[in-house]
Design a protein around this motif. Structure first.
Motif, short mmCIF file in Angstrom:
data_model
loop_
_atom_site.label_atom_id
_atom_site.label_comp_id
_atom_site.label_asym_id
_atom_site.label_seq_id
_atom_site.Cartn_x
_atom_site.Cartn_y
_atom_site.Cartn_z
N HIS A 117 14.63 11.73 15.89
CA HIS A 117 14.91 12.52 17.10
C HIS A 117 13.94 13.70 17.19
O HIS A 117 13.98 14.61 16.37
N HIS A 153 11.47 16.02 20.37
CA HIS A 153 11.20 16.25 21.80
C HIS A 153 9.69 16.19 22.04
O HIS A 153 9.17 16.81 22.94
N ARG A 185 17.76 9.54 27.22
CA ARG A 185 18.68 10.68 27.11
C ARG A 185 19.43 10.86 28.42
O ARG A 185 18.81 11.07 29.47
N MET A 222 25.57 13.62 20.10
CA MET A 222 25.19 14.87 19.45
C MET A 222 26.22 15.90 19.92
O MET A 222 26.19 16.35 21.06
N TRP A 274 21.24 19.05 12.37
CA TRP A 274 20.82 19.32 13.75
C TRP A 274 20.65 20.81 14.03
O TRP A 274 21.59 21.58 13.84
N ASP A 329 13.64 17.19 15.31
CA ASP A 329 13.88 17.92 16.57
C ASP A 329 12.63 18.68 17.04
O ASP A 329 12.74 19.58 17.89
ZN ZN Z 1 16.98 17.73 20.21
#
Ligand code: ZN
Ligand code: RAT
Length: 423
Positions: free
Chosen positions: A33, A35, A177, A265, A332, A362
């Motif tokens: 995961h 971005h 997403r 999440m 996370w 992330d």
């Molecule tokens: Zn994220």
């Protein structure tokens, strides 16, 4: 005849840390995961020192040091914002927070001298890099094999790409997403209408069937490895609400049909301080019952999940023990700090053995994968040295290949196998 030498080696207690370090350093990672975007997405791929310094984790820390009106900061250019953050968090104070140290780790690993503290010299260095070579180098330094992007069909910039897609670097995988679809239906259903779907504000049978068509179309268009949504701590399931109905009647049938996981999440309270923009989200403790209900009621669907609150981690491990169609992943966001990664990974290893995904990065800025993985790797080496030493102490024998197998599963294998599994 000499006995055939095996290429596998027994692991001895005295070499354990070195062996584990070597294996972690050599195992390529799938970062499940991020971005980040592939280079063919153009400006959407963020990289370089000004992007690193204006990461929203650092923006939040910057505002704790200043009385500057929020709007002054937002009206600055990116370079001016980076200057202000550098001055406040790196020069006027020591950069010991995880997000600050991350910038230093990146500079160091790219061969730049952090002792110089020369922001313009760092800028010059980044300006000389060609993006194609730089991406290769970052992947190599971070030990990455693949990354999963976060792809949002409601993001206007991304939509343009998907309407006339260019080729995507094969190391970059997609995920679909759907926060906007699931959490903001009443505001956004007209967008679906404009795109040719016969939907209504009310979630009638026809509307739900059209939402299923929309999700299926996007799955076929972008071929995601999973569908994802982030949810507030109050999330419940089953729930008689637009989000509950959309998940149950539109998302679950489609993800089941395509046999792809739904990644949940859970625990983010969005926008508690809107002045901070992207940096303004917070955390809340959630219940694990909704996930248990989902997994129990839909045993043929696959779910991945991560929780944002530290308080949820233990019960999350227990929940994961109950359902083979549920794969926990990552530390996370606010949990992605070495002290917490250590606690969380030890707990997961004790309760789940090797059947979880310890981390995702992330990363929003390309070079962040370097520090996020470097810092995590240090913790994993420590945690697993301890776990393996405890079984060696019983007299159990381990070989290098067995540890390699386990580490390869943690850093990617568990994810790829879960994608292939069918319950
Ligand atoms: Zn994220
Ligand atoms: O970690 C982050 O950068 C957050 O802003 C979020 O993107 C979070 O990870 C999310 O995916 O919602």
């Amino acid at each position: 005849m000499p006995e055939k030498m095996s290429d596998d080696m027994p692991v001895l207690m005295e070499n354990l840390t070195d062996t584990i370090r070597k294996i972690f350093n050599e195992t390529l990672i799938t970062d499940i995961h991020t971005h980040l975007y592939a280079p063919s997405f153009g400006n959407l791929l963020l990289w370089g020192i000004d992007e690193l310094l204006t990461y929203h984790y650092l923006v939040a820390e910057f505002f704790r040091t200043t009385e500057m009106p929020y709007s002054n900061f937002w009206n600055m250019s990116k370079k001016e914002q980076a200057n202000a953050i550098w001055q406040a968090l790196f020069i006027e104070r020591s950069p010991i927070s995880e997000a600050c140290r991350g910038v230093l780790t990146v500079l160091k690993q790219l061969g730049l001298d952090t002792a110089e503290r020369d922001l313009n010299a760092y800028r010059d260095w980044f300006a000389q890099q060609s993006i194609a070579d730089h991406v290769n180098r970052v992947f190599e330094v971070a030990n990455l094999k693949a990354v999963v992007m976060t792809n949002d069909p409601f993001d206007p910039n991304e939509r343009d790409f998907w309407l006339s897609p260019a080729e995507i670097d094969t190391r970059f995988f997609t995920s679909l997403r759907l926060d906007t679809l699931i959490l903001r239906w009443v505001e956004i259903y007209t967008m679906l209408q404009a795109w040719g779907y016969t939907v209504d504000k009310d979630l009638t049978e026809e509307t739900l069937s059209e939402i299923r068509r929309f999700v299926s179309d996007w799955i076929q268009k972008i071929k995601p490895v999973y569908v994802a949504v982030s949810l507030p701590p109050q999330f419940d399931f089953p729930e008689h609400s637009p989000r509950g109905i959309i998940i149950e009647q539109a998302i679950l049938p489609v993800t089941k049909f395509f046999n792809i996981p739904l990644a949940l999440m859970i625990g983010v309270n969005r926008n508690v301080n809107p002045e901070l923009k992207l940096a303004g989200d917070s955390v809340g403790t959630a219940s694990l019952r909704p996930i248990e209900n989902l997994c129990e009621k839909y045993p043929q669907n696959k779910f991945m999940f991560t929780m944002l609150s530290r308080e949820n981690i233990h019960s999350a491990c227990v929940t994961a023990r109950k359902f083979r169609n549920l794969l926990p992943f990552g530390c996370w966001w606010f949990l992605n700090n070495p002290s917490l990664i250590e606690e969380i990974t030890s707990m997961r290893a004790e309760l789940l053995g090797t059947t979880f995904i310890p981390q995702h990065s992330d990363a929003r800025v390309l070079e962040q994968v370097i520090y996020k993985w470097e810092h995590t790797r240090e913790v994993l080496i420590k945690v697993y040295t301890e776990q393996y030493s405890k079984i060696l102490a019983t007299g159990w024998k381990l070989t290098e290949n067995e540890i390699k197998r386990d580490v390869a599963n943690y850093l990617g294998g568990n994810f790829w196998k879960f994608l292939e599994s069918k319950f």
